[in-house]
Design a protein around this motif. Structure first.
Motif, mmCIF file in Angstrom:
data_model
loop_
_atom_site.group_PDB
_atom_site.id
_atom_site.type_symbol
_atom_site.label_atom_id
_atom_site.label_comp_id
_atom_site.label_asym_id
_atom_site.label_seq_id
_atom_site.Cartn_x
_atom_site.Cartn_y
_atom_site.Cartn_z
ATOM 1 N N PHE A 141 0.739 -1.118 0.060
ATOM 2 C CA PHE A 141 0.084 0.094 0.043
ATOM 3 C C PHE A 141 0.981 1.171 -0.033
ATOM 4 O O PHE A 141 2.020 1.117 0.547
ATOM 5 N N ASP A 142 0.097 2.316 -0.183
ATOM 6 C CA ASP A 142 0.989 3.676 -0.480
ATOM 7 C C ASP A 142 0.155 4.523 0.515
ATOM 8 O O ASP A 142 -0.937 4.091 0.425
ATOM 9 N N THR A 143 0.521 5.622 0.785
ATOM 10 C CA THR A 143 -0.224 6.661 1.509
ATOM 11 C C THR A 143 -0.168 8.251 0.921
ATOM 12 O O THR A 143 1.130 8.357 0.066
ATOM 13 N N ASN A 144 -1.331 8.699 0.888
ATOM 14 C CA ASN A 144 -1.194 10.068 0.182
ATOM 15 C C ASN A 144 -0.830 11.220 1.202
ATOM 16 O O ASN A 144 -0.204 10.751 2.425
ATOM 17 N N SER A 145 -0.912 12.409 0.743
ATOM 18 C CA SER A 145 -0.334 13.431 1.751
ATOM 19 C C SER A 145 -0.931 13.628 3.154
ATOM 20 O O SER A 145 -0.626 14.129 4.036
ATOM 21 N N LEU A 146 -2.112 13.074 3.084
ATOM 22 C CA LEU A 146 -3.085 13.230 4.363
ATOM 23 C C LEU A 146 -2.626 11.838 5.154
ATOM 24 O O LEU A 146 -3.353 11.854 6.282
ATOM 25 N N GLY A 147 -1.794 11.017 4.689
ATOM 26 C CA GLY A 147 -1.635 9.750 5.469
ATOM 27 C C GLY A 147 -2.847 8.567 5.224
ATOM 28 O O GLY A 147 -2.866 7.490 5.995
ATOM 29 N N THR A 148 -3.486 8.639 4.264
ATOM 30 C CA THR A 148 -4.619 7.593 4.152
ATOM 31 C C THR A 148 -4.143 6.904 3.262
ATOM 32 O O THR A 148 -3.447 6.804 1.940
ATOM 33 N N PRO A 149 -3.954 5.556 3.385
ATOM 34 C CA PRO A 149 -3.579 4.432 2.646
ATOM 35 C C PRO A 149 -4.664 4.080 1.623
ATOM 36 O O PRO A 149 -5.536 3.966 1.659
ATOM 37 N N THR A 150 -3.771 3.514 0.467
ATOM 38 C CA THR A 150 -4.209 3.058 -0.876
ATOM 39 C C THR A 150 -3.639 1.681 -0.980
ATOM 40 O O THR A 150 -2.504 1.433 -1.380
ATOM 41 N N ILE A 151 -4.539 0.716 -1.112
ATOM 42 C CA ILE A 151 -3.891 -0.854 -1.360
ATOM 43 C C ILE A 151 -3.565 -0.795 -2.910
ATOM 44 O O ILE A 151 -4.353 -0.667 -3.687
ATOM 45 N N LYS A 152 -2.382 -1.465 -3.160
ATOM 46 C CA LYS A 152 -1.951 -1.744 -4.395
ATOM 47 C C LYS A 152 -2.040 -3.421 -4.814
ATOM 48 O O LYS A 152 -2.872 -3.624 -5.740
ATOM 49 N N PHE A 153 -1.641 -4.011 -3.736
ATOM 50 C CA PHE A 153 -1.756 -5.431 -3.922
ATOM 51 C C PHE A 153 -2.140 -5.941 -2.616
ATOM 52 O O PHE A 153 -1.534 -5.708 -1.590
ATOM 53 N N ARG A 154 -2.948 -6.950 -2.463
ATOM 54 C CA ARG A 154 -3.399 -7.481 -0.998
ATOM 55 C C ARG A 154 -3.904 -9.099 -1.367
ATOM 56 O O ARG A 154 -4.686 -9.321 -1.986
ATOM 57 N N SER A 155 -2.932 -10.138 -0.592
ATOM 58 C CA SER A 155 -3.342 -11.513 -0.738
ATOM 59 C C SER A 155 -4.480 -11.972 -0.111
ATOM 60 O O SER A 155 -5.280 -13.002 -0.474
ATOM 61 N N ALA A 156 -4.903 -10.958 0.975
ATOM 62 C CA ALA A 156 -5.900 -11.354 2.031
ATOM 63 C C ALA A 156 -7.235 -11.608 1.212
ATOM 64 O O ALA A 156 -8.000 -12.339 1.930
ATOM 65 N N ASP A 157 -7.330 -10.712 0.347
ATOM 66 C CA ASP A 157 -8.960 -10.672 -0.358
ATOM 67 C C ASP A 157 -8.973 -11.150 -1.487
ATOM 68 O O ASP A 157 -9.881 -10.942 -2.400
ATOM 69 N N GLY A 158 -7.936 -12.165 -2.114
ATOM 70 C CA GLY A 158 -8.200 -12.597 -3.303
ATOM 71 C C GLY A 158 -7.298 -11.930 -4.254
ATOM 72 O O GLY A 158 -6.896 -10.741 -4.086
ATOM 73 N N LEU A 159 -6.681 -12.866 -5.296
ATOM 74 C CA LEU A 159 -5.752 -12.455 -6.212
ATOM 75 C C LEU A 159 -6.456 -13.159 -7.477
ATOM 76 O O LEU A 159 -7.017 -14.088 -7.735
ATOM 77 N N PRO A 160 -6.013 -12.613 -8.790
ATOM 78 C CA PRO A 160 -4.930 -11.526 -9.010
ATOM 79 C C PRO A 160 -5.291 -10.059 -8.550
ATOM 80 O O PRO A 160 -6.533 -9.693 -8.702
ATOM 81 N N ASP A 161 -4.406 -9.210 -8.288
ATOM 82 C CA ASP A 161 -4.558 -7.868 -8.059
ATOM 83 C C ASP A 161 -3.759 -7.224 -9.104
ATOM 84 O O ASP A 161 -2.583 -7.505 -9.355
ATOM 85 N N ARG A 162 -4.430 -6.262 -9.922
ATOM 86 C CA ARG A 162 -3.630 -5.455 -10.792
ATOM 87 C C ARG A 162 -3.335 -3.891 -10.698
ATOM 88 O O ARG A 162 -4.275 -3.292 -10.101
ATOM 89 N N LEU A 163 -2.389 -3.159 -11.103
ATOM 90 C CA LEU A 163 -1.976 -2.021 -11.166
ATOM 91 C C LEU A 163 -1.613 -1.513 -12.583
ATOM 92 O O LEU A 163 -0.532 -1.982 -13.137
ATOM 93 N N ASP A 164 -2.217 -0.434 -13.065
ATOM 94 C CA ASP A 164 -1.681 0.016 -14.358
ATOM 95 C C ASP A 164 -0.769 1.106 -13.970
ATOM 96 O O ASP A 164 -0.832 2.013 -13.327
#
Length: 477
Positions: A141-164
């Motif tokens: 995950f990464d965080t924005n300027s306000l510290g809010t996380p955004t998931i990029k990849f996560r195995s716990a809720d099923g895969l595949p996860d994709r990122l353009d």
């Protein structure tokens, strides 16, 4: 090696850019920057590589040759904040490689900088996590300027996860593992060529070891059977796979000893000694350290020494003479170290410079002159740096921090001062002028000294892109 009685001059070339790595070289990456997911399009095929910036010059590796180590220092707790519930319950133990670099940990990211524009549709590639095997869950995950996380990849809720990801992108995220142990993450890159042909890397395995304890350490070199008294015994510590840690400690335990005790002064990968009957049945082991922590420990090996052979013996005196009337001052560079390649420059933390760092690699100064006049070793990039098409910048934009890495017991070599890269309006001329690498005062230069320096290139942001070559002339007088 060029020998001159009063001075020695050699030259080394400094380049900017990564070098390829040997396909057979197995490494452990545990600290420093690496583009773990480095996307390339070569010879009509899309490929995933690992760009290793933990060494200088940087190298591009096959993921099959790399083990990524998440050190025990990465262990932390899930924050008691609702926005981080995605990582577990507050207080749960996790092992995290943070989005912002921590020098004590690995800093992996992804990179599409090697992809050319106009080759792929929309100048984009899709990076996917298609599988994850291990004792726990994995989240990027990464965080924005306000510290809010955004998931990029996560195995716990099923895969595949994709990122353009657009081409010419270099990014980092937090890598979180929910349990220690060995993981295999399967990443894949997909794209479509501008002609309409889809290309894919297919699933590529990435090995992660979380929390330590998985690095193998063995002792080799012990001969089968018995040694004779007087034989030389050489024990060698072997990491599996080979990593960047180099601090060892050897231990021994004789049959009557209650426990293993450290062998004083034996902190290298090899330990040599002479076999005696008194050492028969002595056990030896070696430990590898990361700071004060034990990263790995070998199983013990046992030395067997035979009784002395019966019969007569004789002794012979051997006399050696060193002629002090002859001598020279010699500066030498190993042929393998005559080319130094710096990693591709990146923006400084302040965003106002392109910077790159690396190592000079060892330079040897040997003084055999009986008069012991002392010596000074210095370096200069007098003619600056140039590209093949004539673009250039001054040698003063390269600086160094010298070091004396080894010298004889009676030598008194001292590292030269830091040469700061040139910045307009500030002191420091870098290596544009002659800069001292090391000196040995009169009476304290006799012997061999090994010198090195940390290199730092810092150029203005308006410097044109390209690969620049300069000649660093090293002189000893």
């Amino acid at each position: 090696m060029k020998r001159i009685a009063t001075a020695a001059i050699v030259a080394a070339t400094v380049l900017i850019g990564p070098a390829p790595a040997s396909a057979a070289e197995q490494v452990v990456l545990a600290k420093g920057h690496t583009d773990a997911i480095d996307v390339h399009y070569v010879d009509g095929a899309l490929r995933l590589k690992v760009r290793d910036d933990t060494v200088s010059p940087a190298v591009v590796r096959d993921p099959a040759d790399v083990t990524f180590q998440v050190l025990p220092a990465a262990e932390t707790a899930v924050p008691d904040l609702p926005t981080f519930a995605l990582l577990g319950s507050p207080g749960d133990r996790i092992w995290m490689l943070p989005q912002v670099q921590d020098p004590a940990l690995l800093w992996p990211g992804w990179n599409t900088g090697a992809l050319d524009r106009g080759v792929l549709v929309d100048d984009r590639v899709t990076i996917s996590l298609v599988g994850a095997e291990g004792p726990g869950d994995v989240t990027l995950f990464d965080t924005n300027s306000l510290g809010t996380p955004t998931i990029k990849f996560r195995s716990a809720d099923g895969l595949p996860d994709r990122l353009d990801v657009p081409v010419h992108t270099h990014a980092h995220a937090g890598w979180v593992f929910s349990a220690p142990g060995a993981y295999t993450l399967k990443f894949q890159a997909d794209a479509t060529l501008t002609g309409g042909t889809p290309v894919s890397t297919g699933p590529v395995d990435y090995r992660f070891v979380v929390g330590g304890g998985e690095l193998g350490l063995t002792v080799s070199g012990l001969a089968d059977g018995e040694y004779q008294p007087g034989d030389t015994v050489t024990l060698q510590a072997v990491q599996t796979p080979q990593g960047s840690l180099t601090r060892y400690q050897w231990f021994s335990k004789r049959p009557d000893d209650p426990d293993f005790a450290p062998v004083e002064g034996e902190t290298g990968a090899a330990y040599s000694f002479t076999a005696t009957r008194a050492l028969n049945a002595t056990e030896y082991l070696v430990r590898l350290y990361d700071g004060e922590n034990v990263a790995a420990s070998s199983d013990p090996v046992t030395l067997w020494v035979a009784f002395p052979q019966e019969g007569s013996s004789a002794a012979k005196s051997v006399t050696a003479t060193i002629d002090g009337t002859e001598g020279a001052l010699v500066l030498s560079v190993d042929p393998e170290h005559r080319v130094v390649t710096l990693p591709a420059a990146s923006l400084s933390a302040t965003g106002d410079r392109w910077e790159s760092t690396g190592a000079l690699q060892p330079v040897t100064v040997t003084d055999t002159r009986a008069a012991k006049p002392g010596w000074t070793a210095s370096g200069q990039v007098a003619d600056g740096f140039r590209t093949s098409d004539g673009r250039d910048f001054a040698g003063g934009y390269l600086g160094w921090t010298p070091a004396v890495v080894q010298q004889g017991g009676r030598q008194g070599a001292v590292a030269g001062p830091v040469a700061v890269p040139y910045v307009s309006g500030q002191p420091g001329t870098g290596l544009g002028g002659s800069a001292v690498l090391a000196t040995a005062p009169a009476g304290a230069g006799l012997g061999t000294a090994r010198l090195d320096a940390a290199l730092r290139l810092s150029v203005p942001t308006d410097t044109e892109a390209g690969t620049y070559t300069g000649t660093l002339t090293l002189t000893a007088i």
